[in-house]
Design a protein around this motif. Structure first.
Motif, PDB file in Angstrom:
ATOM      1  N   LEU A  20      39.390  28.741  20.133  1.00 15.67           N
ATOM      2  CA  LEU A  20      39.220  28.250  18.767  1.00 15.67           C
ATOM      3  C   LEU A  20      37.879  28.652  18.176  1.00 15.67           C
ATOM      4  N   HIS A  21      37.846  28.646  16.832  1.00 15.52           N
ATOM      5  CA  HIS A  21      36.605  28.797  16.077  1.00 15.52           C
ATOM      6  C   HIS A  21      36.427  27.562  15.210  1.00 15.52           C
ATOM      7  N   ILE A  22      35.207  27.021  15.169  1.00 15.40           N
ATOM      8  CA  ILE A  22      34.897  25.888  14.295  1.00 15.40           C
ATOM      9  C   ILE A  22      34.323  26.453  13.007  1.00 15.40           C
ATOM     10  N   GLY A  31      42.619  28.879  15.468  1.00  9.39           N
ATOM     11  CA  GLY A  31      42.754  29.789  16.604  1.00  9.39           C
ATOM     12  C   GLY A  31      43.070  31.203  16.170  1.00  9.39           C
ATOM     13  N   ALA A  32      43.035  31.475  14.853  1.00  4.44           N
ATOM     14  CA  ALA A  32      43.362  32.812  14.356  1.00  4.44           C
ATOM     15  C   ALA A  32      42.294  33.815  14.778  1.00  4.44           C
ATOM     16  N   PRO A  33      42.707  34.989  15.280  1.00  3.31           N
ATOM     17  CA  PRO A  33      41.706  35.958  15.767  1.00  3.31           C
ATOM     18  C   PRO A  33      40.993  36.714  14.641  1.00  3.31           C
ATOM     19  N   ASN A  34      41.548  36.674  13.407  1.00  2.26           N
ATOM     20  CA  ASN A  34      40.972  37.510  12.353  1.00  2.26           C
ATOM     21  C   ASN A  34      40.055  36.741  11.405  1.00  2.26           C
ATOM     22  N   VAL A  35      39.661  35.503  11.756  1.00  2.00           N
ATOM     23  CA  VAL A  35      38.786  34.725  10.885  1.00  2.00           C
ATOM     24  C   VAL A  35      37.368  35.317  10.922  1.00  2.00           C
ATOM     25  N   TYR A  36      36.689  35.280   9.774  1.00  2.00           N
ATOM     26  CA  TYR A  36      35.312  35.801   9.704  1.00  2.00           C
ATOM     27  C   TYR A  36      34.583  35.088   8.574  1.00  2.00           C
ATOM     28  N   VAL A  37      33.278  35.105   8.618  1.00  2.00           N
ATOM     29  CA  VAL A  37      32.456  34.484   7.576  1.00  2.00           C
ATOM     30  C   VAL A  37      32.650  35.264   6.275  1.00  2.00           C
ATOM     31  N   GLY A  38      32.891  34.541   5.192  1.00  3.40           N
ATOM     32  CA  GLY A  38      33.130  35.164   3.890  1.00  3.40           C
ATOM     33  C   GLY A  38      34.608  35.366   3.590  1.00  3.40           C
ATOM     34  N   MET A  39      35.467  35.041   4.534  1.00  2.00           N
ATOM     35  CA  MET A  39      36.907  35.219   4.338  1.00  2.00           C
ATOM     36  C   MET A  39      37.442  34.187   3.335  1.00  2.00           C
ATOM     37  N   HIS A  40      38.260  34.659   2.375  1.00  2.00           N
ATOM     38  CA  HIS A  40      38.990  33.775   1.466  1.00  2.00           C
ATOM     39  C   HIS A  40      40.403  33.623   2.031  1.00  2.00           C
ATOM     40  N   THR A  41      40.787  32.385   2.302  1.00  2.00           N
ATOM     41  CA  THR A  41      42.069  32.163   2.973  1.00  2.00           C
ATOM     42  C   THR A  41      42.641  30.818   2.545  1.00  2.00           C
ATOM     43  N   ASN A  50      39.609  18.906   9.921  1.00  2.00           N
ATOM     44  CA  ASN A  50      40.044  18.203   8.718  1.00  2.00           C
ATOM     45  C   ASN A  50      41.070  18.993   7.903  1.00  2.00           C
ATOM     46  N   GLY A  51      41.900  19.730   8.590  1.00  2.00           N
ATOM     47  CA  GLY A  51      42.935  20.498   7.899  1.00  2.00           C
ATOM     48  C   GLY A  51      43.361  21.680   8.741  1.00  2.00           C
ATOM     49  N   MET A  52      43.880  22.702   8.063  1.00  2.00           N
ATOM     50  CA  MET A  52      44.350  23.893   8.771  1.00  2.00           C
ATOM     51  C   MET A  52      44.213  25.101   7.862  1.00  2.00           C
ATOM     52  N   LEU A  53      43.712  26.197   8.413  1.00  2.00           N
ATOM     53  CA  LEU A  53      43.707  27.478   7.704  1.00  2.00           C
ATOM     54  C   LEU A  53      45.043  28.158   7.976  1.00  2.00           C
ATOM     55  N   CYS A  54      45.640  28.758   6.937  1.00  2.00           N
ATOM     56  CA  CYS A  54      47.056  29.151   6.998  1.00  2.00           C
ATOM     57  C   CYS A  54      47.261  30.659   7.009  1.00  2.00           C
ATOM     58  N   SER A  55      48.336  31.035   7.681  1.00  2.00           N
ATOM     59  CA  SER A  55      48.836  32.413   7.597  1.00  2.00           C
ATOM     60  C   SER A  55      49.820  32.511   6.437  1.00  2.00           C
ATOM     61  N   GLY A  56      50.244  33.731   6.122  1.00  2.00           N
ATOM     62  CA  GLY A  56      51.219  33.929   5.051  1.00  2.00           C
ATOM     63  C   GLY A  56      52.571  33.340   5.403  1.00  2.00           C
ATOM     64  N   GLU A  57      52.985  33.501   6.643  1.00  2.00           N
ATOM     65  CA  GLU A  57      54.289  32.991   7.055  1.00  2.00           C
ATOM     66  C   GLU A  57      54.350  31.474   6.977  1.00  2.00           C
ATOM     67  N   VAL A 114      50.737  39.680   8.578  1.00  2.00           N
ATOM     68  CA  VAL A 114      49.676  40.014   9.531  1.00  2.00           C
ATOM     69  C   VAL A 114      49.509  38.861  10.514  1.00  2.00           C
ATOM     70  N   TYR A 115      49.306  39.183  11.789  1.00  2.00           N
ATOM     71  CA  TYR A 115      49.087  38.139  12.792  1.00  2.00           C
ATOM     72  C   TYR A 115      47.720  37.529  12.565  1.00  2.00           C
ATOM     73  N   GLY A 116      47.715  36.278  12.127  1.00  2.00           N
ATOM     74  CA  GLY A 116      46.458  35.599  11.830  1.00  2.00           C
ATOM     75  C   GLY A 116      46.488  35.019  10.438  1.00  2.00           C
ATOM     76  N   LEU A 117      45.280  34.759   9.911  1.00  2.00           N
ATOM     77  CA  LEU A 117      45.169  34.123   8.603  1.00  2.00           C
ATOM     78  C   LEU A 117      45.455  35.104   7.484  1.00  2.00           C
ATOM     79  N   LEU A 118      45.924  34.568   6.349  1.00  4.94           N
ATOM     80  CA  LEU A 118      46.161  35.383   5.156  1.00  4.94           C
ATOM     81  C   LEU A 118      44.817  35.643   4.491  1.00  4.94           C
ATOM     82  N   ASP A 119      44.454  36.916   4.379  1.00  5.79           N
ATOM     83  CA  ASP A 119      43.166  37.310   3.806  1.00  5.79           C
ATOM     84  C   ASP A 119      43.353  37.522   2.309  1.00  5.79           C
TER      85      ASP A 119
END
Length: 806
Positions: free
Chosen positions: A61-63, A80-90, A116-123, A137-142
């Motif tokens: 996980l990433h906090i 737990g998404a592998p493609n999360v990064y600082v500055g990402m809009h999701t 306090n929530g969940m970052l979401c993928s497109g699916e 894409v496997y991971g969060l929707l960028d």
């Protein structure tokens, strides 16, 4: 038909909400079966910007710290998404949010850290790659970097849209497209219609080898073909893929997507042939040869007949006209040149082909309702424009237009405003009528008499019939049905309503059967030859002259029934198999008797009354009693005679029913050889007692008295006498009773209570004991009256049947 709200807005400046438009469409005759709000299941999901991202030690996980605008600038969410990064809009689903499928998001610890929530993928938002790039894409929707934190996600990813599922009636073939519905929306909102672009330029190249011939103009009145070369296959633009996805279609390639897009937008099914796969450059539209085969794009092989229309390359079929293309000419990534097809096919032929082969497609559905030649022209022009707009090919000057010679103008006729108002029963102002018709793209010119109009219907409105009735319908659906004032028809009169005499008699028959313990059944009007075989119906019997179903839905439903008893026997067997060991069923329904075979006209539909009784307590006399009560309820009586030639009844326990000497039906115990063949457990099959019968309702009712009147009960008692009679063994009981009643009209009823045989009576003889009930007429019966009646009866029996009193 699915119509995206956003797609409609490309053609009309819609200034009302989706809810308001739904009501307006319904008011003008288009039923919106469902309005699907794409983002209805999503709440409290917004754009979030990841401002901090720290790996959680010992986990995957990433906090993250997420800026969600007005909802909070420093919300902690683990992912737990592998493609999360600082500055990402999701997309960020906040505490208390919901996702498609009813998923609820709550704040809770993840691996010991509060999230306090969940970052979401497109699916997770219900998206796919065609609806929004990167959704799969496997991971969060960028999301794009210009999206604002805290913005509801529906508007960002295109889920702030609605889809109307509209039921298009068969007569409005012009509306089985987005453009067709847009025309109606423009008319109802009084807005201009923005037509899709159809301009294109052609190169100087012409292929001299290419030629198109229509050999069956009766089945293909218009066929347009255009040669396109230098094809570059690739992915369609996002806007096209989104439109297709909203209507339930996946993107395949730019060329294939164009054909699907034009069918949805214009309503014209298109097809593209890979020219490199054709045997020659000669395209021939003809009837299929008997036994000719084709393998369609879905890999199915069909054997054709001359009733099917095919597109051939000079050697073999490459498409099943109006239904589906052939596998041998499909568009591939390697395709470099193609022929676009836009055609009008005979709607009845396409319907028969699709039904006969069991191959129903989106294209055949459009053609079955009807395609106008205007739509055929517009569809080709739109497809060629899109080829150039997408830059995927060179539009050559090789163009073919084969026509059967139909007029290329709309229907022209005269109509009177006074007649339109007379049909509607109200007065619609002349200017309103003219405005409505013009909004619906009719050309209208009012004549000097201020009543007659010269009207030219739009070319795509092939449903418009010459005259005022169809124009009246167009006017009122736009003017508003609420303006119609209910009035009484001039030629009408008030009646008390109710059933006809025949309907009342049928209901009386049913009530009488129910009173005898029978339950009404309703079975299908079809069964199979096997059902007649099971009853041992001879091959040359009249019941074998049946009407066969050309395209049966099941191998068990191949013929229209000539008898009711097979249907009722099947019902009894089904009940027995399910543990219902006793019951009585009846059905009053039509049987179908062909006037000649093969069928050239509608068959005779003859009403029959069939019945079945099964169970341990059932016997021949119980069923016979039910039939006697049925006859008595209608003021008549049945005579019975032995029936030994009914193949499915036991020859010793079966009888014909006669009314006034006319045979009206038969009944009896199911024959043992038929019983042994039933689909029942072997240990109980032969012990079953099943009684079947069938009456010809029309023949029976012809023998009934015209009027059955109430007869009051006599104030004087009946008198009963017992008689024991000796008769020949072959003499039926029913014959004896019939002769008794003929001899004495005061004989109300006769009951057989004993049959006796012995050597004292004599060989070939039997003794039958009856109770005779005599009904008085106007006065009490004296003993000498009864003696006289008995003497008369005995004399008649001796004279007619040789019967002696014992």
């Amino acid at each position: 038909m699915k119509v995206p709200f956003s797609w409609l807005k490309q053609y009309v400046d819609i200034d009302v909400s989706a809810e308001e438009l739904e009501k307006k469409m319904f008011d003008c005759g288009f039923e919106v079966e469902e309005r699907i709000d794409l983002g209805a299941e999503i709440s409290r999901v917004v754009v979030g910007v990841v401002t901090e991202c720290v790996p959680q030690e010992g986990t995957h996980l990433h906090i993250c710290k997420v800026d969600c605008g007005d909802y909070g600038h420093d919300i902690q969410i683990s992912t737990g998404a592998p493609n999360v990064y600082v500055g990402m809009h999701t997309p960020a689903a906040l505490d208390g949010s919901t996702l498609p499928g009813g998923v609820k998001i709550k704040a809770r610890p993840l691996m010991g850290v509060e999230s306090n929530g969940m970052l979401c993928s497109g699916e997770e938002l219900g998206l796919n790659e065609d609806l929004y790039p990167g959704a799969e894409v496997y991971g969060l929707l960028d999301l794009p970097k210009d999206t604002q934190p805290g913005t509801p996600i529906q508007g960002v990813v295109g889920l702030d849209d609605s889809i109307f599922d509209i039921s298009i009636t068969a007569n409005r073939a012009d509306c089985q497209s987005i453009l067709g519905i847009a025309r109606e929306v423009a008319a109802v909102l009084n807005k201009p219609l923005k037509m899709p672009a159809t301009d294109y330029t052609v190169s100087d190249y012409r292929d001299p080898r290419l030629n198109i011939t229509v050999e069956a103009p009766d089945l293909c009145p218009r066929y347009i073909g255009h040669y396109v070369r230098n094809i570059t296959t690739g992915q369609s633009p996002r806007w096209m893929r989104r439109c297709l996805a909203l209507c339930g279609l996946r993107s395949i390639s730019n060329v294939v997507d164009i054909t699907n897009f034009v069918m949805l937008e214009i309503g014209q099914p298109m097809h593209a042939f890979d020219m490199d796969t054709l045997e020659s450059c000669q395209i021939i539209v003809r009837r299929a040869a008997e036994g000719e085969k084709i393998t369609t794009l879905d890999g199915k092989e069909f054997t054709l007949t001359p009733q099917n229309l095919v597109i051939c390359d000079g050697e073999k079929p490459v498409a099943l006209a109006g239904v589906m293309g052939g596998l041998n000419s499909e568009i591939k990534d390697s395709t470099t040149q193609l022929l676009f097809e836009s055609a009008k096919f005979a709607r009845d032929n396409i319907r028969k082909t699709a039904r006969g082969l069991g191959q129903n497609t989106d294209a055949s559905s459009h053609y079955e309702k009807g395609i106008s030649e205007y739509t055929t022209e517009l569809g080709m022009a739109r497809a060629l424009h899109l080829i150039q707009e997408l830059g995927c090919g060179e539009v050559t000057s090789s163009h073919f237009d084969c026509s059967a010679g139909a007029s290329r103008e709309g229907k022209h006729f005269a109509a009177r405003i006074s007649r339109i108002n007379a049909i509607l029963g109200i007065t619609v102002p002349t200017e309103t009528i003219l405005d409505i018709l013009r909004r619906l793209n009719f050309e209208v010119e009012l004549q000097p008499d201020q009543d007659t109009m010269q009207v030219v219907a739009p070319r795509y409105r092939e449903d418009i019939e010459i005259g005022e009735p169809d124009l009246a319908e167009e006017v009122i659906r736009e003017y508003g049905y609420e303006h119609i004032v209910p009035t009484f028809l001039k030629a009408a009169q008030v009646t008390s309503g109710g059933l006809t005499a025949d309907q009342r008699r049928r209901e009386a028959f049913k009530r009488t059967m129910c009173a005898q313990g029978f339950y009404e059944a309703s079975t299908l009007a079809f069964y199979a030859d096997a059902d007649l075989d099971a009853l041992h119906i001879a091959a040359d019997a009249p019941e074998r002259r049946v009407i066969r179903i050309l395209n049966p839905i099941s191998s068990n439903l191949t013929i229209m029934r000539p008898l009711l008893v097979p249907s009722l026997l099947n019902a009894a067997v089904n009940n027995l198999k399910k543990g219902n060991t006793a019951g009585r069923l009846f059905e009053m329904a039509n049987v179908y008797i062909p006037k000649e075979l093969p069928v050239t006209e509608l068959p005779e539909e003859r009403l029959h009354l069939g019945f079945v009784a099964f169970g341990e307590k059932e016997d021949f006399f119980a069923v016979k009693g039910a039939m006697e009560d049925l006859a008595a309820s209608f003021g008549t009586h049945f005579e019975v005679e032995r029936a030994e030639d009914v193949p499915y009844l036991h020859p010793g326990v079966a009888a014909y029913l006669l009314c006034n000497g006319v045979r009206v039906g038969c009944f009896g115990k199911l024959a043992n050889d038929v019983l042994s063949g039933l689909d029942l457990p072997r240990d109980s099959r032969n012990s079953q007692k099943i009684f079947l019968g069938e009456l010809d309702y029309a023949t029976l009712t012809a023998q009934l008295p015209a009027d059955v009147r109430y007869q009051p009960l006599s104030e004087f008692p009946e008198v009963a006498r017992d008689l024991a009679l000796v008769a020949d063994e072959e003499t039926p009981c029913g014959t004896v009773i019939a002769e008794m009643k003929r001899a004495c009209k005061q004989l109300a009823r006769v009951e057989l209570f004993d049959i006796y045989r012995s050597d004292a009576i004599g060989a070939g003889k039997k003794s039958m004991a009856f109770t005779l009930h005599f009904a008085p007429e106007g006065k009490a019966l004296e003993p000498n009256d009864v003696d006289r009646f008995v003497k008369k009866i005995l004399g008649n029996l001796k004279f007619k049947l040789g019967i002696e009193i014992r």
